[in-house]
Design a protein around this motif. Sequence first.
Motif, mmCIF file in Angstrom:
data_model
loop_
_atom_site.group_PDB
_atom_site.id
_atom_site.type_symbol
_atom_site.label_atom_id
_atom_site.label_comp_id
_atom_site.label_asym_id
_atom_site.label_seq_id
_atom_site.Cartn_x
_atom_site.Cartn_y
_atom_site.Cartn_z
ATOM 1 N N LEU A 1 39.830 -22.673 22.907
ATOM 2 C CA LEU A 1 38.108 -22.416 22.708
ATOM 3 C C LEU A 1 38.063 -23.889 22.991
ATOM 4 C CD1 LEU A 1 38.569 -20.659 18.857
ATOM 5 C CD2 LEU A 1 38.500 -19.770 21.411
ATOM 6 N N HIS A 2 36.658 -22.815 23.723
ATOM 7 C CA HIS A 2 35.848 -24.075 24.109
ATOM 8 C C HIS A 2 34.644 -24.588 23.273
ATOM 9 C CE1 HIS A 2 37.404 -23.919 28.210
ATOM 10 N NE2 HIS A 2 37.172 -23.042 27.944
ATOM 11 N N GLY A 3 34.324 -25.653 23.425
ATOM 12 C CA GLY A 3 33.297 -26.158 22.851
ATOM 13 C C GLY A 3 34.290 -26.740 21.078
ATOM 14 N N TYR A 4 33.241 -27.022 20.353
ATOM 15 C CA TYR A 4 32.654 -27.460 19.424
ATOM 16 C C TYR A 4 32.863 -26.150 17.930
ATOM 17 C CZ TYR A 4 33.677 -31.789 21.653
ATOM 18 O OH TYR A 4 34.103 -32.734 21.864
ATOM 19 N N ALA A 5 31.238 -25.938 18.150
ATOM 20 C CA ALA A 5 30.711 -24.763 17.472
ATOM 21 C C ALA A 5 31.631 -24.040 16.941
ATOM 22 C CB ALA A 5 29.487 -24.196 18.171
ATOM 23 N N LYS A 6 31.749 -23.475 18.113
ATOM 24 C CA LYS A 6 32.753 -22.122 18.209
ATOM 25 C C LYS A 6 33.868 -21.940 16.925
ATOM 26 C CE LYS A 6 34.708 -17.807 20.443
ATOM 27 N NZ LYS A 6 34.882 -17.144 21.768
ATOM 28 N N PRO A 7 35.019 -23.096 17.260
ATOM 29 C CA PRO A 7 36.372 -23.678 16.844
ATOM 30 C C PRO A 7 36.318 -24.540 15.302
ATOM 31 C CG PRO A 7 36.356 -24.635 18.934
ATOM 32 C CD PRO A 7 34.610 -24.095 18.902
ATOM 33 N N ALA A 8 34.701 -24.381 15.025
ATOM 34 C CA ALA A 8 34.709 -25.358 13.840
ATOM 35 C C ALA A 8 34.341 -23.770 13.016
ATOM 36 C CB ALA A 8 33.861 -25.925 13.990
ATOM 37 N N ARG A 9 33.839 -22.783 13.426
ATOM 38 C CA ARG A 9 33.926 -21.485 12.869
ATOM 39 C C ARG A 9 34.906 -20.492 12.468
ATOM 40 N NH1 ARG A 9 28.322 -22.273 15.209
ATOM 41 N NH2 ARG A 9 26.442 -22.398 13.104
ATOM 42 N N CYS A 10 35.415 -20.683 13.227
ATOM 43 C CA CYS A 10 37.004 -19.911 13.368
ATOM 44 C C CYS A 10 37.880 -19.462 12.242
ATOM 45 C CB CYS A 10 37.562 -19.860 14.423
ATOM 46 S SG CYS A 10 38.794 -21.348 14.449
#
Length: 426
Positions: free
Chosen positions: A386-395
């Motif tokens: 997954l790209h970035g940091y915000a999206k993975p941190a929410r998954c």
Amino acid sequence: MDTSSLMEQVLSKENLNAAYLQVVRNKGAAGVDGMTVDELGDYLSENGESIREQLRTRKYKPQPVRRVEIPKPDGGVRNLGLPTVVDRFVQQAVAQVLTPIFEEQFHEHSYGFRPNRCAQQAVIKALEMMNDGHSWIVDIDLAKFFDTVDHDKLMTIFGRTIKDGDVISVVRKFLVSGVMIDDEYEDTIVGTPQGGNISPLLANIMLNELDKELEARELDFVRYADDLIIMVGSRQAAERVMKSVTRFIEEKLGLKVNAEKSKVDKPKGIKYLGFGFYYDTFARGYKARPHSKAVEKFKAQMKKLTCRSWGVSNAYKVEKLNQLIRGWINYFKIGSMKGLCERLDSNIRYRLRMCIWKHWKTPKNRAKNLIKLGIPAWSAWKTAYLHGYAKPARCWDVHQAISNKRLVEFGLISMLDYYAAKRVTC
């Protein structure tokens, strides 16, 4: 009480030892001479007797204070004056003798810079008054109080109680010792340096005159240093009190009221000592909680401590976060903030997950760590790219791997749990 021979009490071995220990505990930066707190002990061993003799003979001469400007959250600066450590030692010794004398005179609704009193007690007393039918607030802001105190008025009030000429002399010398600003000396014609050990006591001596006036008018008020609110029953009464009390402060005490920041309002419209107020319809009364500005300040500090580009370990970030959380909850624990703590907890964990995700660096390493923490391999590899940091941190995968429980095991304090524990004891 006889106050005509206080200097010998100031110079007693027990009092001077206590003053030294307090200055060391307070720490603080060096003054204009560059001497640090760590160097004070050796200096006093060599020069202590000389300092005592200078104080006895009125030859002691304080050095100018070092001016330091502290930015205010709402703009402008607060001027702090840092005396030398030797002057802080002498001020502390004098203050320790004077404080018990003036404590007997100070009003019970004055809470700032007094033994065994704190801001939370002031807020609790204000709530009692608000819930006793005083639903209009006169919020008076004194403009740069510590910078505008009239020396002659202060010393006249001081001299009504203290009759020892040696003590009067040294206190006045501290008031007029001057200030160093960018290596240039300036006289201090008015004001008492905010930062000196004796300044809080002198401020309370001056403002006790205001307390006595408010009591004589039978007004309900709470004061914490120069933060004053008066509680009345109607808007008309509040506006009348604002005018008359402002007149007293400016004409009789020679201080200045900041008209822009002073106001008449309902409790929900004011901020007092970092707290805001709201009406609880179920409890049928006003309650306190952290003001929105205090919450925004906390969030800003929290974001700095969870900045992904800050080149320190995540363990260190958690350590600093815990210090921030403890300090904030310990101050605001008397307020209602269960829901706020839950939201802030969630935000802190989310930002820490981003920090940890960045720390894992590569997709390969991220997948390996996710698998090690119990995530199925097929899902771990998918999430790792997954790209970035915000999206993975929410998954879901990252939430499961870096769960709330694991963050606690890592050392992170839960704001909600800490608040619940402190709420019980306060």
